[in-house]
Design a protein around this motif. Structure first.
Motif, mmCIF file in Angstrom:
data_model
loop_
_atom_site.group_PDB
_atom_site.id
_atom_site.type_symbol
_atom_site.label_atom_id
_atom_site.label_comp_id
_atom_site.label_asym_id
_atom_site.label_seq_id
_atom_site.Cartn_x
_atom_site.Cartn_y
_atom_site.Cartn_z
ATOM 1 N N SER A 147 39.741 43.060 44.586
ATOM 2 C CA SER A 147 41.077 42.483 45.411
ATOM 3 C C SER A 147 40.603 41.116 45.574
ATOM 4 C CB SER A 147 40.884 43.187 46.630
ATOM 5 O OG SER A 147 42.217 42.974 47.056
ATOM 6 N N PHE A 152 37.313 38.629 36.021
ATOM 7 C CA PHE A 152 38.608 39.346 36.283
ATOM 8 C C PHE A 152 38.813 40.103 35.034
ATOM 9 C CE2 PHE A 152 42.820 40.019 37.586
ATOM 10 C CZ PHE A 152 42.562 40.906 38.850
ATOM 11 N N LEU A 156 39.142 44.102 34.566
ATOM 12 C CA LEU A 156 40.280 44.908 34.287
ATOM 13 C C LEU A 156 40.276 45.818 32.823
ATOM 14 C CD1 LEU A 156 43.113 42.161 34.888
ATOM 15 C CD2 LEU A 156 42.486 44.418 36.374
ATOM 16 N N TYR A 194 41.721 39.079 42.454
ATOM 17 C CA TYR A 194 42.900 39.114 42.269
ATOM 18 C C TYR A 194 43.683 38.050 43.120
ATOM 19 C CZ TYR A 194 47.850 40.714 42.396
ATOM 20 O OH TYR A 194 49.235 40.812 42.317
ATOM 21 N N TRP A 240 38.089 33.804 35.982
ATOM 22 C CA TRP A 240 39.029 34.547 35.019
ATOM 23 C C TRP A 240 38.563 35.556 34.346
ATOM 24 C CZ3 TRP A 240 41.910 29.318 33.743
ATOM 25 C CH2 TRP A 240 42.384 28.622 34.723
ATOM 26 N N ALA A 278 46.867 43.093 36.511
ATOM 27 C CA ALA A 278 46.077 43.669 37.642
ATOM 28 C C ALA A 278 46.688 44.061 38.795
ATOM 29 C CB ALA A 278 45.405 42.146 38.353
ATOM 30 N N HIS A 279 48.302 44.035 38.763
ATOM 31 C CA HIS A 279 48.871 44.427 40.082
ATOM 32 C C HIS A 279 48.729 45.791 40.099
ATOM 33 C CE1 HIS A 279 52.430 45.634 42.488
ATOM 34 N NE2 HIS A 279 52.031 44.570 43.133
ATOM 35 N N THR A 320 45.894 34.625 41.734
ATOM 36 C CA THR A 320 47.369 34.663 42.132
ATOM 37 C C THR A 320 47.534 33.409 42.789
ATOM 38 O OG1 THR A 320 47.116 35.761 44.249
ATOM 39 C CG2 THR A 320 48.113 37.152 42.321
ATOM 40 N N ILE A 340 45.096 47.361 40.950
ATOM 41 C CA ILE A 340 44.560 47.195 42.179
ATOM 42 C C ILE A 340 45.464 47.965 43.278
ATOM 43 C CG2 ILE A 340 43.901 45.569 44.020
ATOM 44 C CD1 ILE A 340 43.310 43.600 41.674
ATOM 45 N N ALA A 359 47.613 38.347 35.909
ATOM 46 C CA ALA A 359 48.092 38.916 37.409
ATOM 47 C C ALA A 359 48.876 40.063 37.357
ATOM 48 C CB ALA A 359 48.742 37.759 38.212
#
Length: 327
Positions: free
Chosen positions: A33, A17, A21, A36, A14, A66-67, A40, A70, A63
């Motif tokens: 990806s 990631f 971001l 991600y 986490w 990130a949407h 999720t 990505i 999440a």
């Protein structure tokens, strides 16, 4: 799983990631990806077992951030292919050295089984290699050219035929992973026994060194990538058998994806092995020192790309991430 254990197990991913971001860490688009998808999946798990918890809230926020990054602004780099070979694949493969070790040990064990069986059972070699091949090789030995089999076919035809056949064997090792890994291990068993009995046959005829210096010119890469293909099959099987925190379907998809990446990585090496067998191995008159350079160079290439480089790449990445956490 208790929430505290779940957080402890996954917090490093986490954090990685989150840093990506925030543009603190540069990751390849496919790696980002993959993370991600993992985030999720963890979010779904947290909503199921820890609803209304801080963990579920944090993952939902992560999440959501990130949407768009990505899936709306993601751009493929111009050097996508170079990135795959240089960073994406080695980074992924470093996490599958355990499967590689298992495939290697199974292959090695049954190579010894093949040699032992050939030493103790008179007709074993013929049952494995076939009467036609054994008789032809015996004739070649009597004619003073035991490795003549590599000179009977045209160079290009031999290169093409051997390369296609080796890729076929590798695909079998991978696809048979769908049989919970048993099919993959059977391919390792068959090829290991064949190699062991083959080498013992020449040892029994007093031609061990002659066979080693000739056959392993191409065999070093050929055998290595067959074992690596076995690793791909075990990665596929692991995705089915050990989903971890993923759903079983998602784990299976990841196993297939990673296994396919491993298979793609072997294609250039199979082409190199086919080239060596078709164009180089036939020159049995070459000096021992040159044969050894080719064999040891091939071994060094495999060890570096599949073991040393992935390990070093991930080690450097972990060091970089730890520094970021301490800032």
């Amino acid at each position: 799983m208790r929430e505290a254990a779940f957080v402890k197990q996954n917090k490093d991913k986490w954090s990685t990631f989150e840093n990506a971001l925030a543009n603190k860490t540069n990751l390849a688009p496919d790696v980002l990806s993959d993370l991600y998808i993992e985030i999720t999946d963890h979010l779904s798990y947290a909503k199921t077992f820890y609803p209304s918890s801080n963990t579920a809230f944090y993952l939902n926020s992560l999440a959501s951030q990130a949407h768009q990054k990505i899936y709306r602004t993601k751009r493929e780099p111009k050097n996508r292919i170079i990135g795959f070979w240089k960073t994406e694949f080695p980074h992924m493969f470093a996490h599958h050295h355990r499967e590689l070790l298992i495939a290697f040990l199974v292959f090695l064990f049954f190579s010894f089984v093949g040699a032992y069986s050939a030493a103790n059972e008179g007709n074993f070699v013929r049952s494995i290699l076939g009467d036609a091949y054994v008789n032809m090789t015996l004739d070649n030995i009597e004619n003073g050219d035991p490795m003549a089999v590599y000179k009977k076919m045209g160079e290009f035809n031999m290169f093409l035929g051997i390369t296609i056949n080796n890729i076929r064997v590798a695909l079998m090792a991978f696809v048979y992973g769908i049989m919970l890994g048993i099919g993959t291990l059977m391919v390792m068993l068959q090829n290991g026994i064949m190699l062991g009995s083959f080498q013992y046959f020449f040892y029994e005829k007093g031609l061990l060194w002659e066979s080693v210096r000739t056959i392993w010119i191409h065999g070093t890469i050929e055998i290595s990538v067959i074992i690596i293909a076995g690793c791909a099959g075990l990665v596929l099987a692991n995705g089915m058998l050990f989903p971890g925190t993923y759903t079983r379907l998602e784990s299976f998809k990841r196993g297939v994806k990673n296994g396919l990446k491993i298979m793609i990585s072997t294609v250039p090496f199979f082409i190199i092995a086919g080239f060596l067998e078709g164009f180089v191995t036939r020159h049995t008159e070459m000096p021992d020192w040159l044969a050894l350079i080719i064999i040891l160079g091939s071994l060094a290439l495999i060890l570096f790309y599949y073991i040393i480089y992935p390990y070093q790449l991930n080690k450097n990445l972990n060091i970089h991430e730890n520094r970021l956490r301490n800032i």
